[in-house]
Design a protein around this motif. Structure first.
Motif, PDB file in Angstrom:
ATOM      1  N   PHE A  59       0.814  -1.210   0.000  1.00  0.00           N
ATOM      2  CA  PHE A  59       0.000   0.000   0.000  1.00  0.00           C
ATOM      3  C   PHE A  59       0.856   1.272   0.000  1.00  0.00           C
ATOM      4  O   PHE A  59       0.332   2.367   0.097  1.00  0.00           O
ATOM      5  CB  PHE A  59      -0.973   0.007   1.187  1.00  0.00           C
ATOM      6  CG  PHE A  59      -2.146  -0.920   1.003  1.00  0.00           C
ATOM      7  CD1 PHE A  59      -3.243  -0.528   0.235  1.00  0.00           C
ATOM      8  CD2 PHE A  59      -2.153  -2.187   1.571  1.00  0.00           C
ATOM      9  CE1 PHE A  59      -4.323  -1.383   0.050  1.00  0.00           C
ATOM     10  CE2 PHE A  59      -3.237  -3.049   1.392  1.00  0.00           C
ATOM     11  CZ  PHE A  59      -4.312  -2.641   0.625  1.00  0.00           C
ATOM     12  N   GLY A  60       2.169   1.081  -0.038  1.00  0.00           N
ATOM     13  CA  GLY A  60       3.064   2.222  -0.176  1.00  0.00           C
ATOM     14  C   GLY A  60       3.481   2.885   1.120  1.00  0.00           C
ATOM     15  O   GLY A  60       4.003   4.001   1.112  1.00  0.00           O
ATOM     16  N   PHE A  61       3.257   2.203   2.246  1.00  0.00           N
ATOM     17  CA  PHE A  61       3.707   2.772   3.523  1.00  0.00           C
ATOM     18  C   PHE A  61       5.194   2.495   3.695  1.00  0.00           C
ATOM     19  O   PHE A  61       5.650   1.375   3.500  1.00  0.00           O
ATOM     20  CB  PHE A  61       2.937   2.152   4.696  1.00  0.00           C
ATOM     21  CG  PHE A  61       1.470   2.464   4.709  1.00  0.00           C
ATOM     22  CD1 PHE A  61       1.022   3.762   4.851  1.00  0.00           C
ATOM     23  CD2 PHE A  61       0.518   1.453   4.591  1.00  0.00           C
ATOM     24  CE1 PHE A  61      -0.343   4.058   4.880  1.00  0.00           C
ATOM     25  CE2 PHE A  61      -0.846   1.731   4.616  1.00  0.00           C
ATOM     26  CZ  PHE A  61      -1.278   3.036   4.759  1.00  0.00           C
ATOM     27  N   ILE A  85      -8.895   9.756  -2.853  1.00  0.00           N
ATOM     28  CA  ILE A  85      -8.021   9.692  -1.670  1.00  0.00           C
ATOM     29  C   ILE A  85      -6.973  10.809  -1.668  1.00  0.00           C
ATOM     30  O   ILE A  85      -6.747  11.457  -0.643  1.00  0.00           O
ATOM     31  CB  ILE A  85      -7.340   8.311  -1.558  1.00  0.00           C
ATOM     32  CG1 ILE A  85      -8.415   7.209  -1.531  1.00  0.00           C
ATOM     33  CG2 ILE A  85      -6.470   8.225  -0.304  1.00  0.00           C
ATOM     34  CD1 ILE A  85      -7.862   5.797  -1.513  1.00  0.00           C
ATOM     35  N   SER A  86      -6.351  11.062  -2.824  1.00  0.00           N
ATOM     36  CA  SER A  86      -5.297  12.082  -2.862  1.00  0.00           C
ATOM     37  C   SER A  86      -5.836  13.449  -2.464  1.00  0.00           C
ATOM     38  O   SER A  86      -5.204  14.174  -1.680  1.00  0.00           O
ATOM     39  CB  SER A  86      -4.699  12.173  -4.268  1.00  0.00           C
ATOM     40  OG  SER A  86      -3.913  11.045  -4.513  1.00  0.00           O
ATOM     41  N   GLY A 103      -2.926   7.583  -3.640  1.00  0.00           N
ATOM     42  CA  GLY A 103      -2.944   8.463  -2.474  1.00  0.00           C
ATOM     43  C   GLY A 103      -3.030   7.704  -1.153  1.00  0.00           C
ATOM     44  O   GLY A 103      -2.805   8.274  -0.089  1.00  0.00           O
ATOM     45  N   CYS A 104      -3.343   6.400  -1.218  1.00  0.00           N
ATOM     46  CA  CYS A 104      -3.526   5.664   0.045  1.00  0.00           C
ATOM     47  C   CYS A 104      -2.235   5.591   0.841  1.00  0.00           C
ATOM     48  O   CYS A 104      -2.261   5.425   2.060  1.00  0.00           O
ATOM     49  CB  CYS A 104      -4.113   4.278  -0.202  1.00  0.00           C
ATOM     50  SG  CYS A 104      -2.966   3.101  -0.901  1.00  0.00           S
ATOM     51  N   GLN A 105      -1.090   5.744   0.152  1.00  0.00           N
ATOM     52  CA  GLN A 105       0.195   5.712   0.866  1.00  0.00           C
ATOM     53  C   GLN A 105       0.337   6.903   1.828  1.00  0.00           C
ATOM     54  O   GLN A 105       1.199   6.897   2.694  1.00  0.00           O
ATOM     55  CB  GLN A 105       1.370   5.655  -0.122  1.00  0.00           C
ATOM     56  CG  GLN A 105       1.651   6.934  -0.897  1.00  0.00           C
ATOM     57  CD  GLN A 105       0.665   7.178  -2.047  1.00  0.00           C
ATOM     58  OE1 GLN A 105      -0.224   6.347  -2.311  1.00  0.00           O
ATOM     59  NE2 GLN A 105       0.786   8.315  -2.713  1.00  0.00           N
ATOM     60  N   ALA A 148      -2.110   7.761   3.842  1.00  0.00           N
ATOM     61  CA  ALA A 148      -3.027   7.532   4.967  1.00  0.00           C
ATOM     62  C   ALA A 148      -2.253   7.245   6.254  1.00  0.00           C
ATOM     63  O   ALA A 148      -1.122   6.752   6.214  1.00  0.00           O
ATOM     64  CB  ALA A 148      -3.958   6.370   4.656  1.00  0.00           C
ATOM     65  N   ASP A 149      -2.868   7.585   7.373  1.00  0.00           N
ATOM     66  CA  ASP A 149      -2.300   7.216   8.673  1.00  0.00           C
ATOM     67  C   ASP A 149      -2.681   5.793   9.039  1.00  0.00           C
ATOM     68  O   ASP A 149      -1.946   5.104   9.724  1.00  0.00           O
ATOM     69  CB  ASP A 149      -2.779   8.199   9.741  1.00  0.00           C
ATOM     70  CG  ASP A 149      -2.261   9.592   9.480  1.00  0.00           C
ATOM     71  OD1 ASP A 149      -1.076   9.832   9.772  1.00  0.00           O
ATOM     72  OD2 ASP A 149      -3.015  10.433   8.946  1.00  0.00           O
ATOM     73  N   SER A 150      -3.867   5.377   8.597  1.00  0.00           N
ATOM     74  CA  SER A 150      -4.302   4.001   8.846  1.00  0.00           C
ATOM     75  C   SER A 150      -5.176   3.547   7.696  1.00  0.00           C
ATOM     76  O   SER A 150      -5.714   4.370   6.936  1.00  0.00           O
ATOM     77  CB  SER A 150      -5.059   3.906  10.180  1.00  0.00           C
ATOM     78  OG  SER A 150      -6.176   4.786  10.195  1.00  0.00           O
ATOM     79  N   LEU A 151      -5.285   2.241   7.578  1.00  0.00           N
ATOM     80  CA  LEU A 151      -6.048   1.657   6.466  1.00  0.00           C
ATOM     81  C   LEU A 151      -6.604   0.308   6.914  1.00  0.00           C
ATOM     82  O   LEU A 151      -5.903  -0.461   7.580  1.00  0.00           O
ATOM     83  CB  LEU A 151      -5.119   1.490   5.263  1.00  0.00           C
ATOM     84  CG  LEU A 151      -5.688   0.904   3.957  1.00  0.00           C
ATOM     85  CD1 LEU A 151      -4.994   1.555   2.753  1.00  0.00           C
ATOM     86  CD2 LEU A 151      -5.526  -0.606   3.865  1.00  0.00           C
ATOM     87  N   THR A 152      -7.858   0.036   6.588  1.00  0.00           N
ATOM     88  CA  THR A 152      -8.439  -1.283   6.856  1.00  0.00           C
ATOM     89  C   THR A 152      -8.712  -1.983   5.532  1.00  0.00           C
ATOM     90  O   THR A 152      -9.025  -1.346   4.531  1.00  0.00           O
ATOM     91  CB  THR A 152      -9.750  -1.183   7.659  1.00  0.00           C
ATOM     92  OG1 THR A 152     -10.523  -0.077   7.165  1.00  0.00           O
ATOM     93  CG2 THR A 152      -9.487  -0.980   9.122  1.00  0.00           C
TER      94      THR A 152
END
Lengths: 510, 510
Positions: free
Chosen positions: B144-146, B261-262, B297-299, B301-305
């Motif tokens: 997810f790019g984190f 998301i972005s 843009g999900c990368q 995010a602070d959290s993701l489910t």
């Protein structure tokens, strides 16, 4: 035979017969060969310990998630390796936690659950399961003496205890649902010093804060002091705090003792406070004619949690939350999601139970319990609970005897349920006065270091797994918590345990 | 042969061969016979509908929990009946929810999990599983790019979303853990109108209250309007409210669309607000080369489910919570229970992952995902996601065609992922103007009644299962949400669905 058929039937490692079987059959073949329920071999090691770093480096490829698929034979080998490297709680020498052997009925029920893969929210997609959960809860309510009420399976006892907080909140602060806790008076949750940590975790997670949890003192057995509870509630009320709930623990995690539920219920009645019984560990005593008295008064509780995945040998997760207030779950949690709980269905919408819970999709946890219950009967389950309680007494007696004869062990508390707390005392540290206050600090420090060292030896040997910890009853010095979780054990197994401590501990110097 | 052996081998109903097999083998035999993965027979009914009352009265004995054990053959028969009466989401015509066929690898992984019955809290009792979960999370974070972070399996997406609220709370109000929400400024959680109801349920359960949730307007596709979001945050901040988090939904429950998301991330950056991506449904697009752009843009995010139990065919429950903040889970939830997470163990205590979560005992959910991933590979999983997206487009095209040719269907929205929203219009109600505002109220009322009636016919026939609901996109008139959840389906299956609507709906008059 075409060449494709030929290659399908030859397999990479397997025989012709093996490779024509489904993966599911092949894993069952393997589990049988591996004697997964320990019918033949109780004596093989319970653990082949590898350090985390070695595990990660030696099995790096296997543990990873590849871009391309691996062949079925490789996957099967991988699964076998996972089994071989695992600690199974079915092992007759797994005493480390509050659960043990799972019954075959449970695994079979689980398998069917997984093959069907229903989500237990609507009757439409889970007809048998929604009804089965509902009927099971009615039987359990009756069992615990509730005249009325409802219940649900939760993903573990900790979340079950959070449900209890949620129900109490909904009853005491009905407006909190919309307005939040910030608009309510400060609330207090009363638990004993020996209560499970999930109450503090839950209070924090749910916005009350850890400081909302009042830890009431316990007596010399580890039971909540009811006079102290009354004093707390009285003075908190006078100081403008709102008592939200009292939690009576029926089977504390470490000592395994039962708070005096009836007396706690009297206090709750006096001050009109929600009573929750955390019976996650000890609720199973209700099935035993000779032990159910430990739960006297539980019928007066507003809510109760109980984990059949502990003493009853149902596999994880199988946890129940019961409340004697019909409709309470819907009042606390219902949000009527329009896409799931349509009111214009052609069957009565009250059979859609999913809106009562905090999950949306929810795995079926009731089938495995139902299968175990039907396979063993209430009578069989009661015997099994008795057996575990009896084993604990037998071990305690053996230890008390050793304490008298050679001072190699010291019993910390008479067990009330399955947990036996004791010290093993290496030869070099024996001969201390009976009065704990007469032992000096360096002795306590040395004793504190014994358990981790002995645990290491025990684990590397693979002889058995038993947990240790510091607790109030042991003066916060590491002591052993042996959980008599294996109903297949006998008094001879308890003797073996005592012997193994001596084997590992004899030459310990700390 | 003794008489005991003789009676053991004869069985009550079974043959000699059957009764000498373990219950586990016998249930696998049955599942094979029943063609549980629908390899042979796609055409049998998906449901044998019985009303809840009839189910309860006709199967009263079977559904109950007896005092005495039932013989194994009876239990086996009971389990077969449960299977026969169930709706299995493996059925190629189960389109009712956001999940479908489970892979055999998944069921096999689950079975091994249940046979081992480990609780995934400490390395000591779950060496492979604690490490496997940890490593899997690292791979998912990367996917997810984190750059960094950690993750955990949660019992479903709803509870995963609660974790996200908890992490945001811990970051924004570090003192809330001890002091509770009452001591904090009033907080706001921003979601879109089309977000999942678990956010509201979670906000209520966790003490923020439903009123803390701000539902931001959506555009004509159902995507969050970013300007509206900015306005809300600005005005709330000016009014002394504290923005706690923004939730971008990646795959909304009903429409299946992705919030931008972005652009949402830009707003979060501007106001320094926690960004959570609810990718429970649509997160799986990350595996597909052709669809992963939906998550751009999900990368940030602070959290993701993300629920692999949805599009990836892993059986329930398999849900993940990821955060790019290492240590955040421990900071939010750690309570260091002394009896589990001893710091004087002989291996590094950071391998005990159980203190990061809100459960204590926790079932292993990672093995089945790992088994599916290894069995299919990332490439295979990506193809499977593509296949479902493609089916949705195909169905939408068929419906759009019908809309043009005979007006029997009306497409409500072009599908962005697996969900296709449409109306079936019975002959008596066809020929309305294209402009919705030109159709009169009585027509809308009649259309609203079509779906429940047709659903009843469809269910009683057992032809297929598709859900309907009212939603904003359908003017709050009941419409169909067909979920293209079965990757084994083809365009012909989509044609069949269209045909079945006509078969059931042709003579509907409301």
């Amino acid at each position: 035979m075409s060449s494709t058929e030929a290659s399908n039937n030859s397999g990479v490692n397997g025989t012709e017969a093996a490779s024509s079987r489904s993966l599911l059959r092949r894993i069952v073949d393997f589990l049988d060969e591996a004697d997964w329920s320990f019918k033949k071999d109780k004596d093989r090691p319970i653990v082949k310990f590898i350090s985390p770093d070695s595990l990660m480096s030696e099995y790096a490829e296997m543990l990873g998630l590849p871009d391309k698929p691996v062949p079925e034979d490789v996957l099967l080998d991988n699964l076998k390796t996972v089994y071989d490297l695992s600690v199974t709680s079915n092992h007759p020498r797994f005493y480390n936690q509050l659960f043990g052997r799972v019954h075959e009925e449970s695994v079979v029920g689980s398998l069917l659950t997984d093959a069907i893969n229903a989500s237990i929210y609507t009757y439409e997609v889970a007809p048998v399961f929604t009804v089965m959960e509902r009927l099971a809860m009615q039987q359990f309510l009756e069992l615990f003496g509730f005249q009325n009420g409802e219940g649900v399976c939760t993903p573990g006892g900790s979340i079950g205890n959070m449900y209890a907080i949620s129900l109490a909140k909904s009853a005491v602060f009905p407006d909190a649902r919309r307005l939040g806790l910030a608009a309510m008076p400060p609330a207090k949750i009363y638990v004993s010093m020996e209560s499970h940590y999930s109450m503090v975790k839950g209070a924090s997670f749910m916005g009350f804060g850890e400081n909302a949890v009042v830890k009431v003192a316990t007596d010399e057995h580890g039971r909540m002091k009811v006079d102290a509870l009354r004093e707390h509630i009285k003075s908190d009320t006078e100081n403008g705090q709102k008592p939200l709930m009292v939690v009576a623990t029926a089977g504390t995690t470490v000592l395994g003792v039962y708070d005096p539920i009836s007396e706690v219920a009297n206090v709750c009645q006096e001050f009109n406070v929600w009573l929750h019984v955390d019976g996650c560990l000890g609720g199973s005593a209700i099935l035993s004619e000779s032990r159910r008295h430990l739960l006297d008064g539980c019928q007066r509780a507003d809510s109760l949690t109980w984990n059949p995945h502990k003493m009853l040998g149902v596999n994880l997760q199988c946890s129940l939350l019961l409340t004697r207030h019909s409709g309470a779950l819907q009042r606390a949690h219902g949000t009527q999601a329009a896409y799931l709980f349509q009111q214009d269905k052609f069957y009565p919408p009250q059979f859609d139970i999913g809106d009562k819970v905090i999950q949306c999709g929810r795995k079926v946890d009731v089938l495995k319990l139902w299968a175990v219950w039907r396979g063993l009967g209430k009578s069989g389950l009661g015997d099994l609970v008795d057996r575990k309680f009896t084993l604990a007494k037998q071990l305690a007696n053996l230890i008390a005897q050793r304490q008298k004869t050679d001072g190699s062990f010291e019993l910390i508390a008479e067990p009330e349920s399955t947990n036996v707390l004791f010290w093993y005392i290496p030869p070099a540290l024996r001969g201390q006065p009976a009065d704990w206050s007469k032992r000096d600090d360096s002795w306590w420090r040395q004793m504190d270091a014994v358990a981790p060292l002995l645990k290491k030896r025990m684990t590397l040997d693979g002889s058995m797994l038993i947990g240790y910890q510091k607790c109030a009853a042991s003066k916060n010095i590491n002591c052993w918590r042996m959980v008599c979780s294996q109903d297949t054990n006998s008094e001879q197994d308890m003797e073996r345990i005592v012997g193994e401590f001596c084997r590992f501990g004899e030459d310990i110097s700390v």
